[in-house]
Write an enzyme that holds these catalytic residues in place. Structure first.
Site, mmCIF file in Angstrom:
data_model
loop_
_atom_site.group_PDB
_atom_site.id
_atom_site.type_symbol
_atom_site.label_atom_id
_atom_site.label_comp_id
_atom_site.label_asym_id
_atom_site.label_seq_id
_atom_site.Cartn_x
_atom_site.Cartn_y
_atom_site.Cartn_z
ATOM 1 N N ARG A 137 0.804 -1.215 0.000
ATOM 2 C CA ARG A 137 0.000 0.000 0.000
ATOM 3 C C ARG A 137 0.846 1.277 0.000
ATOM 4 O O ARG A 137 0.388 2.340 -0.414
ATOM 5 C CB ARG A 137 -0.913 -0.027 1.239
ATOM 6 C CG ARG A 137 -1.947 1.046 1.324
ATOM 7 C CD ARG A 137 -2.786 0.862 2.586
ATOM 8 N NE ARG A 137 -3.574 -0.357 2.510
ATOM 9 C CZ ARG A 137 -4.789 -0.413 1.974
ATOM 10 N NH1 ARG A 137 -5.355 0.674 1.483
ATOM 11 N NH2 ARG A 137 -5.457 -1.542 1.934
ATOM 12 N N ASP A 152 -11.472 1.504 -3.995
ATOM 13 C CA ASP A 152 -10.850 1.598 -2.670
ATOM 14 C C ASP A 152 -10.791 0.288 -1.889
ATOM 15 O O ASP A 152 -10.319 0.278 -0.760
ATOM 16 C CB ASP A 152 -11.509 2.691 -1.830
ATOM 17 C CG ASP A 152 -12.906 2.326 -1.356
ATOM 18 O OD1 ASP A 152 -13.400 1.252 -1.726
ATOM 19 O OD2 ASP A 152 -13.496 3.120 -0.610
ATOM 20 N N LEU A 176 -10.191 13.660 0.688
ATOM 21 C CA LEU A 176 -9.791 14.533 -0.408
ATOM 22 C C LEU A 176 -10.749 15.712 -0.514
ATOM 23 O O LEU A 176 -11.969 15.546 -0.413
ATOM 24 C CB LEU A 176 -9.784 13.763 -1.729
ATOM 25 C CG LEU A 176 -9.095 14.525 -2.872
ATOM 26 C CD1 LEU A 176 -7.580 14.471 -2.714
ATOM 27 C CD2 LEU A 176 -9.513 13.979 -4.227
ATOM 28 N N CYS A 204 -6.643 24.432 3.090
ATOM 29 C CA CYS A 204 -7.471 24.440 4.303
ATOM 30 C C CYS A 204 -7.250 25.689 5.153
ATOM 31 O O CYS A 204 -8.163 26.124 5.865
ATOM 32 C CB CYS A 204 -7.182 23.196 5.153
ATOM 33 S SG CYS A 204 -7.868 21.681 4.488
ATOM 34 N N CYS A 243 -16.824 16.872 14.643
ATOM 35 C CA CYS A 243 -16.812 15.416 14.826
ATOM 36 C C CYS A 243 -17.468 15.028 16.159
ATOM 37 O O CYS A 243 -17.022 15.458 17.223
ATOM 38 C CB CYS A 243 -15.389 14.881 14.779
ATOM 39 S SG CYS A 243 -15.313 13.078 15.005
ATOM 40 N N CYS A 255 -14.195 6.782 15.010
ATOM 41 C CA CYS A 255 -14.953 7.338 13.873
ATOM 42 C C CYS A 255 -16.270 6.586 13.703
ATOM 43 O O CYS A 255 -16.309 5.352 13.668
ATOM 44 C CB CYS A 255 -14.107 7.226 12.609
ATOM 45 S SG CYS A 255 -14.956 7.743 11.108
ATOM 46 N N ASP A 281 -21.491 11.826 7.797
ATOM 47 C CA ASP A 281 -21.134 12.861 6.818
ATOM 48 C C ASP A 281 -20.718 14.182 7.448
ATOM 49 O O ASP A 281 -20.444 15.143 6.736
ATOM 50 C CB ASP A 281 -22.327 13.135 5.883
ATOM 51 C CG ASP A 281 -22.583 11.995 4.924
ATOM 52 O OD1 ASP A 281 -21.609 11.385 4.454
ATOM 53 O OD2 ASP A 281 -23.756 11.714 4.632
ATOM 54 N N CYS A 305 -18.081 15.611 8.985
ATOM 55 C CA CYS A 305 -16.840 16.315 8.638
ATOM 56 C C CYS A 305 -16.789 16.675 7.162
ATOM 57 O O CYS A 305 -16.157 17.667 6.778
ATOM 58 C CB CYS A 305 -15.618 15.489 9.047
ATOM 59 S SG CYS A 305 -15.419 13.918 8.180
#
Length: 376
Positions: free
Chosen positions: A62, A137, A161, A191, A201, A217, A245, A247
């Protein structure tokens, strides 16, 4: 390959990608892409992947594109916009209905994207005489860093992304090829000082900007995690039963994102805020039928109903207690444990004690017994 030939081949790739339904395409050099081995190893060493053992097993392949396929020369990164029609956070106020992540409200995007990748890759192979491999993915590809390297966007502080054109709403896929294509310039981080994605979050899953602890998460907990949801996160889950959804949805760059085209990935109407009461009645056959062709089907009925029961417990709706009581006798211990927690939240002490006296003596599973004992 001569420059003129390379230019024509790149124009061909762009044209075929758009024709296949992709909204953006960019190219990274497989050879010059930076290795992600150090940051991946840190993530794994900290245990932030939770129970996703496959991340450890594929870590060697990876870290860099050529570790996966040594002959690759170029990586074509393709993106498909799935921007939602409405604000996906609005459903969080309707606690008796289920919040399903935007990406999962239509056909399984793995199938959609992979099919279109194969179209483009096949035409590229025929045109250039090059070898090609396509990945979505589920493969050991670090798609987001590669997408950044190719110039599609940058990894935001939420680690997803972000695109100046599409905000945080992009599906990614890649075509590895032996063809030598001129790479695009990497995208820089835009950002700035914004931390909206970190602050919203519900479970504090970001130990620092640009870092994610998957164990905290809600997307991981509702999709990847196979056991009981840890008690510390249950209330924070609210009515999110598949993914989260938050964040993504608060990213300021979303103002540039267009709604996904109807021909691509328009949400199924029956997956926009379905009533929890309906979902709690699904047996295995009904679950498979209802979610046929959906990515939700991958987690199986028991995990899904577990999630719906956590949402029921957070709903404050006593009308859901009847369905929860039925599920307290479910064949699955995972479901029974979540049902006990939901009933603990929905019933007063007297009614819960009656159920406890009737059902706890029959229980053999240690984790379910622990749920019954938690209120004692």
């Amino acid at each position: 390959m001569r420059p003129a030939q390379a230019d024509r081949l790149r124009a061909f790739v762009d044209k075929e990608a758009r024709a296949a339904g992709f909204d953006a395409v960019a190219i990274a050099s497989a050879e010059r892409a930076p290795s992600r081995a150090a940051e991946l190893r840190h993530f794994l060493n900290e245990g932030r992947h939770g129970t996703m053992q496959w991340m450890e097993e594929t870590a060697e392949r990876r870290a860099h594109p050529r570790d996966l396929w040594p002959e690759a020369r170029s990586v074509i990164m393709l993106a498909m916009n799935y921007g939602p029609e409405d604000n996906p956070l609005a459903i969080l106020e309707h606690r008796s209905r289920a919040a399903i992540s935007v990406y999962a409200r239509n056909r399984d995007y793995h199938d959609v994207v992979k099919g279109r990748l194969k179209q483009v890759a096949g035409k590229l192979a025929a045109r250039a005489g090059a070898e090609v491999k396509v990945f979505v993915d589920t493969a050991p590809v670090m798609e987001k860093p590669l997408a950044r390297e190719a110039g599609l966007g940058w990894q935001g502080k939420h680690t997803n992304l972000v695109s100046r054109e599409f905000g945080s709403w992009l599906f990614l896929g890649s075509i590895f090829t032996t063809a030598e294509l001129a790479p695009d310039a990497p995208e820089r981080d835009h950002c700035g000082s914004c931390r909206a994605c970190l602050d919203i979050c519900p479970t504090d899953a970001f130990p620092a900007p640009y870092q994610l602890d998957a164990r905290r998460c809600i997307s991981y907990l509702t999709i990847e995690h196979k056991g009981p949801i840890p008690r510390e996160f249950r209330a924070a889950m609210g009515n999110r039963i598949y993914g989260c959804d938050d964040c993504l949805a608060v990213c300021p760059w979303n103002k540039f994102a267009r709604e996904a085209a109807e021909t691509k990935l328009r949400a199924r109407e029956d997956l926009n805020a379905p009533p929890l009461a309906d979902l709690l009645t699904l047996d295995d056959a009904a679950f498979r039928a209802f979610f046929s062709g959906s990515p939700i089907k991958r987690i199986g009925r028991d995990r899904f109903v577990r999630n719906a029961l956590i949402a029921a417990g957070n709903s404050g709706d006593p009308a859901l207690a009847g369905a929860c009581e039925v599920l307290a006798g479910d064949p699955s211990a995972l479901v029974r444990g979540a049902a006990v927690w939901a009933l603990e939240r929905l019933l007063d002490a007297e009614r819960f004690a009656v159920l406890d006296a009737r059902l706890r003596p029959r229980e053999k599973d240690a984790e379910v017994l622990a749920e019954w004992g938690a209120r004692s």
